[in-house]
Design an enzyme around this catalytic site. Structure first.
Site, PDB file in Angstrom:
ATOM      1  N   TYR A   5     -23.500  -1.051 -24.081  1.00 42.02           N
ATOM      2  CA  TYR A   5     -23.719  -2.546 -23.502  1.00 42.02           C
ATOM      3  C   TYR A   5     -22.199  -3.089 -23.107  1.00 42.02           C
ATOM      4  O   TYR A   5     -22.102  -3.805 -22.205  1.00 42.02           O
ATOM      5  CB  TYR A   5     -24.339  -3.393 -24.507  1.00 42.02           C
ATOM      6  CG  TYR A   5     -24.588  -4.879 -23.911  1.00 42.02           C
ATOM      7  CD1 TYR A   5     -25.287  -5.190 -22.858  1.00 42.02           C
ATOM      8  CD2 TYR A   5     -23.788  -6.011 -24.578  1.00 42.02           C
ATOM      9  CE1 TYR A   5     -25.514  -6.445 -22.407  1.00 42.02           C
ATOM     10  CE2 TYR A   5     -23.851  -7.083 -24.138  1.00 42.02           C
ATOM     11  CZ  TYR A   5     -24.698  -7.534 -23.076  1.00 42.02           C
ATOM     12  OH  TYR A   5     -24.896  -8.834 -22.443  1.00 42.02           O
ATOM     13  N   ARG A  24     -20.000  -4.257 -14.459  1.00 43.45           N
ATOM     14  CA  ARG A  24     -20.711  -5.421 -13.856  1.00 43.45           C
ATOM     15  C   ARG A  24     -19.762  -6.436 -13.458  1.00 43.45           C
ATOM     16  O   ARG A  24     -19.602  -6.992 -12.237  1.00 43.45           O
ATOM     17  CB  ARG A  24     -21.957  -5.936 -14.473  1.00 43.45           C
ATOM     18  CG  ARG A  24     -22.455  -7.149 -13.829  1.00 43.45           C
ATOM     19  CD  ARG A  24     -23.715  -7.703 -14.628  1.00 43.45           C
ATOM     20  NE  ARG A  24     -23.310  -8.083 -15.964  1.00 43.45           N
ATOM     21  CZ  ARG A  24     -24.299  -8.588 -16.839  1.00 43.45           C
ATOM     22  NH1 ARG A  24     -25.489  -8.824 -16.495  1.00 43.45           N
ATOM     23  NH2 ARG A  24     -23.529  -9.032 -18.116  1.00 43.45           N
ATOM     24  N   TYR A  53     -17.825 -16.663 -22.997  1.00 47.99           N
ATOM     25  CA  TYR A  53     -17.866 -16.113 -24.556  1.00 47.99           C
ATOM     26  C   TYR A  53     -16.514 -15.710 -24.613  1.00 47.99           C
ATOM     27  O   TYR A  53     -15.534 -14.941 -23.968  1.00 47.99           O
ATOM     28  CB  TYR A  53     -18.936 -14.853 -24.577  1.00 47.99           C
ATOM     29  CG  TYR A  53     -20.077 -15.140 -24.725  1.00 47.99           C
ATOM     30  CD1 TYR A  53     -20.836 -16.258 -24.771  1.00 47.99           C
ATOM     31  CD2 TYR A  53     -21.259 -13.804 -24.787  1.00 47.99           C
ATOM     32  CE1 TYR A  53     -22.298 -16.848 -24.958  1.00 47.99           C
ATOM     33  CE2 TYR A  53     -22.636 -14.501 -24.774  1.00 47.99           C
ATOM     34  CZ  TYR A  53     -23.039 -15.581 -24.970  1.00 47.99           C
ATOM     35  OH  TYR A  53     -24.409 -15.796 -25.007  1.00 47.99           O
ATOM     36  N   ARG A  67     -27.454 -18.700 -16.872  1.00 47.54           N
ATOM     37  CA  ARG A  67     -28.359 -18.918 -17.714  1.00 47.54           C
ATOM     38  C   ARG A  67     -29.871 -19.160 -16.986  1.00 47.54           C
ATOM     39  O   ARG A  67     -30.992 -18.778 -17.224  1.00 47.54           O
ATOM     40  CB  ARG A  67     -28.651 -19.970 -18.558  1.00 47.54           C
ATOM     41  CG  ARG A  67     -27.301 -20.189 -19.582  1.00 47.54           C
ATOM     42  CD  ARG A  67     -27.417 -19.014 -20.711  1.00 47.54           C
ATOM     43  NE  ARG A  67     -26.333 -19.142 -21.662  1.00 47.54           N
ATOM     44  CZ  ARG A  67     -25.965 -18.088 -22.367  1.00 47.54           C
ATOM     45  NH1 ARG A  67     -27.002 -17.046 -22.424  1.00 47.54           N
ATOM     46  NH2 ARG A  67     -25.127 -18.326 -23.272  1.00 47.54           N
ATOM     47  N   GLU A 125     -35.995 -11.334 -27.456  1.00 41.36           N
ATOM     48  CA  GLU A 125     -35.456 -12.257 -26.327  1.00 41.36           C
ATOM     49  C   GLU A 125     -36.561 -12.247 -25.200  1.00 41.36           C
ATOM     50  O   GLU A 125     -37.477 -11.717 -25.171  1.00 41.36           O
ATOM     51  CB  GLU A 125     -34.556 -11.238 -25.518  1.00 41.36           C
ATOM     52  CG  GLU A 125     -33.782 -11.799 -24.296  1.00 41.36           C
ATOM     53  CD  GLU A 125     -32.564 -11.022 -23.799  1.00 41.36           C
ATOM     54  OE1 GLU A 125     -31.764 -10.879 -24.593  1.00 41.36           O
ATOM     55  OE2 GLU A 125     -32.788 -10.569 -22.578  1.00 41.36           O
TER      56      GLU A 125
END
Length: 311
Positions: free
Chosen positions: A136, A143, A195, A208, A300
């Site tokens: 991940y 990305r 983050y 978001r 999630e």
């Protein structure tokens, strides 16, 4: 500006329309045969709710493809997908994911839909590897490089979901638009792109939510994260309630009255299906088994809302 939604969403098993009107068909669970270009198969076990979703267009559709990259569009939006084989992920996960997103971003301007609004990534072996070598985290590196190379800043990042799926390889599914959407951030959460380093060398490159010009709120994968920290580790019931608080905070931040169209719940442990209150979430709610990007997160949700009063 588009005033009405450029598609109609149906969760019928088989709506009475021909394939030429299908922008996208999402199929969860098992399916036979090879998928059509406009069919997304998540590969995730289906636990409850609609097993298929049909995104139907009232206006003419155009197919675009370059090799294994396919995209179907109308004048306002389009859906496409690109698969990454396991061999490429094993050889260099970051590089293969960067190349995949670069190909998508290069194709979009040629279709008249230059804006990447939403992405869904179903990633095999999402937690394979230790530390920064975790798959991940390597995906996030690739990305992020591609979006940066394309000149996108944080406000132009897409909404996104990344979920671990059984089996090998990865599928990147995406939604593109003729017009940009407005990025919405959650005041309860640190923006993902901000983050701290503890979550990897490249922060996740997504927003978001996206508020569209046709009056919808496209919500990214949302979990029990407050600030940047996971809450209620390994407690699915408490995480579901925290996730619902985050969804409510996003709707409030977007302003107005938002009605649920669809929600997808990704549940790590299928034995905990009874904890999901589908009626409270509202709209069409599918529950799938999938691994969330942080091992301590058990659930999630992603969501799609429409402003009240829109058809």
């Amino acid at each position: 500006m588009t005033r009405t939604p450029p598609y109609r969403l149906s969760t019928e098993a088989e709506p009475a329309v021909d394939a030429g009107r299908v922008l996208l068909c999402v199929t969860h669970g098992e399916a036979e045969g090879e998928p059509a270009m406009w069919e997304l198969r998540t590969g995730l076990p289906h636990l409850a709710g609609p097993q298929r979703e049909w995104w139907l267009s009232e206006t003419p559709l155009t197919d675009h493809s370059t090799g294994e990259l396919g995209l179907r569009t109308n004048a306002d939006i389009g859906f496409g997908q690109l698969r990454i084989p396991e061999s490429a992920l094993r050889a260099d996960c970051a590089a293969s994911c960067e190349e995949a997103f670069a190909r998508i971003l290069a194709l979009l301007p040629t279709t008249g839909l230059p804006h990447l609004l939403r992405s869904w990534i179903y990633l095999g072996h999402i937690h394979a590897g230790e530390g920064d070598d975790e798959r991940y985290r390597q995906f996030c590196i690739g990305r992020g490089r591609a979006l940066t190379a394309a000149g996108l800043d944080a406000n132009a990042f897409p909404a996104a979901t990344v979920i671990g799926r059984p089996g090998d390889g990865a599928c990147i599914h995406f939604m593109a638009g003729r017009e940009p959407a407005e990025a919405i951030e959650n005041p309860r959460q640190t923006s993902a792109f901000d983050y701290p380093r503890r979550y990897g060398p490249q922060p996740p490159s997504f927003v978001r939510a996206q508020r569209t010009s046709w009056g919808e709120l496209i919500v990214s994968g949302t979990a029990a994260v407050v600030g940047h920290e996971s809450r209620h580790p390994d407690d699915t019931a408490a995480q579901l309630l925290e996730t619902e608080r985050n969804l409510a905070a996003l709707r409030e931040a977007a302003g107005g009255d938002w009605q649920p169209l669809r929600t997808v719940v990704y549940l790590r442990d299928p034995a905990e299906l009874a904890l999901v209150d589908r009626e409270r979430l509202g709209g069409a709610v599918s529950v799938l088994q999938g691994d969330v990007c942080r091992p301590e997160l058990m659930v999630e949700c992603e969501a799609l809302y429409r402003r009240a009063g829109r058809n």
